[in-house]
Design a protein around this motif. Sequence first.
Motif, mmCIF file in Angstrom:
data_model
loop_
_atom_site.group_PDB
_atom_site.id
_atom_site.type_symbol
_atom_site.label_atom_id
_atom_site.label_comp_id
_atom_site.label_asym_id
_atom_site.label_seq_id
_atom_site.Cartn_x
_atom_site.Cartn_y
_atom_site.Cartn_z
ATOM 1 N N LYS A 97 -10.683 18.735 -7.944
ATOM 2 C CA LYS A 97 -9.713 18.289 -9.071
ATOM 3 C C LYS A 97 -9.639 16.672 -8.468
ATOM 4 O O LYS A 97 -9.325 16.369 -7.389
ATOM 5 C CB LYS A 97 -8.454 18.972 -8.805
ATOM 6 N N THR A 127 -17.408 15.458 -15.336
ATOM 7 C CA THR A 127 -16.349 16.364 -16.058
ATOM 8 C C THR A 127 -17.144 16.938 -17.533
ATOM 9 O O THR A 127 -17.563 15.873 -18.081
ATOM 10 C CB THR A 127 -15.091 15.877 -16.141
ATOM 11 N N HIS A 182 -10.051 6.502 -9.472
ATOM 12 C CA HIS A 182 -9.827 7.971 -9.367
ATOM 13 C C HIS A 182 -9.992 8.446 -7.875
ATOM 14 O O HIS A 182 -10.606 7.875 -7.029
ATOM 15 C CB HIS A 182 -10.616 9.049 -10.011
ATOM 16 N N PRO A 212 5.487 10.435 -15.463
ATOM 17 C CA PRO A 212 5.055 11.857 -15.593
ATOM 18 C C PRO A 212 3.973 11.957 -14.494
ATOM 19 O O PRO A 212 3.370 10.992 -13.999
ATOM 20 C CB PRO A 212 4.388 12.066 -16.964
ATOM 21 N N LYS A 234 -16.576 18.047 -21.626
ATOM 22 C CA LYS A 234 -15.813 17.795 -22.626
ATOM 23 C C LYS A 234 -16.729 18.084 -23.807
ATOM 24 O O LYS A 234 -17.783 18.404 -23.707
ATOM 25 C CB LYS A 234 -15.176 16.314 -22.628
ATOM 26 N N ALA A 241 -7.612 12.676 -9.731
ATOM 27 C CA ALA A 241 -6.519 12.403 -10.458
ATOM 28 C C ALA A 241 -6.755 10.678 -10.599
ATOM 29 O O ALA A 241 -7.151 10.064 -9.607
ATOM 30 C CB ALA A 241 -5.291 12.618 -9.953
ATOM 31 N N PRO A 259 0.487 12.514 -12.634
ATOM 32 C CA PRO A 259 -1.106 12.136 -13.231
ATOM 33 C C PRO A 259 -1.808 13.298 -13.665
ATOM 34 O O PRO A 259 -1.523 14.573 -13.247
ATOM 35 C CB PRO A 259 -1.586 11.678 -12.198
ATOM 36 N N LYS A 260 -2.544 13.066 -14.707
ATOM 37 C CA LYS A 260 -3.354 14.253 -15.268
ATOM 38 C C LYS A 260 -4.467 14.648 -14.351
ATOM 39 O O LYS A 260 -5.279 13.782 -13.852
ATOM 40 C CB LYS A 260 -4.092 13.634 -16.541
ATOM 41 N N LEU A 261 -4.529 15.817 -13.857
ATOM 42 C CA LEU A 261 -5.584 16.435 -13.268
ATOM 43 C C LEU A 261 -6.751 16.726 -14.028
ATOM 44 O O LEU A 261 -6.793 17.318 -14.892
ATOM 45 C CB LEU A 261 -5.237 17.422 -12.066
ATOM 46 N N ILE A 262 -8.010 16.192 -13.296
ATOM 47 C CA ILE A 262 -9.155 16.571 -14.124
ATOM 48 C C ILE A 262 -10.230 17.406 -13.170
ATOM 49 O O ILE A 262 -10.188 16.954 -11.882
ATOM 50 C CB ILE A 262 -9.929 15.240 -14.681
#
Length: 141
Positions: free
Chosen positions: A62, A27, A75, A4, A29, A64, A6-9
């Motif tokens: 962003k 980031t 990252h 899949p 949360k 990843a 990569p999850k972008l943050i």
Amino acid sequence: MPGPPPKLICGVVVSAGKMMKAVKVRTAKQTYNNFLQKHFQSHDSYLVSDPNSSLRAGDVVKIAPERQISRHIRHVVTEIVAPWGPSIEERPPVLNAEERARRVQEKTERKKERRRVRNSEKGESAEDKVEGMIEGTAVAS
């Protein structure tokens, strides 16, 4: 078949220009407190690779996850969402995935060439070392 994507943050650059080719990104949360049964704002900080030094403190970016670049950097920057200060056109460009992969490959090729030169100066080849290891009589360095 590749896995899949990569999850972008998304995060904000809080420290830039103090480390070579790296920035700190914070980031947002939420964490849940079981005792109070309420969500509270929290944050995570990541050290992020910025090979062209194109980021400034205050930029929204962003990031990843990618291969481990150094001991603490795991990252990379994929995109500048909102610049702070100079516009994006005035800064060096952010590298895309193909450019990053090409740089890694060039770096490994240079490393292999240095090893070939070093081994040829010693008078031994990599093939001789491998054959010696297979036979059980490793060549002492």
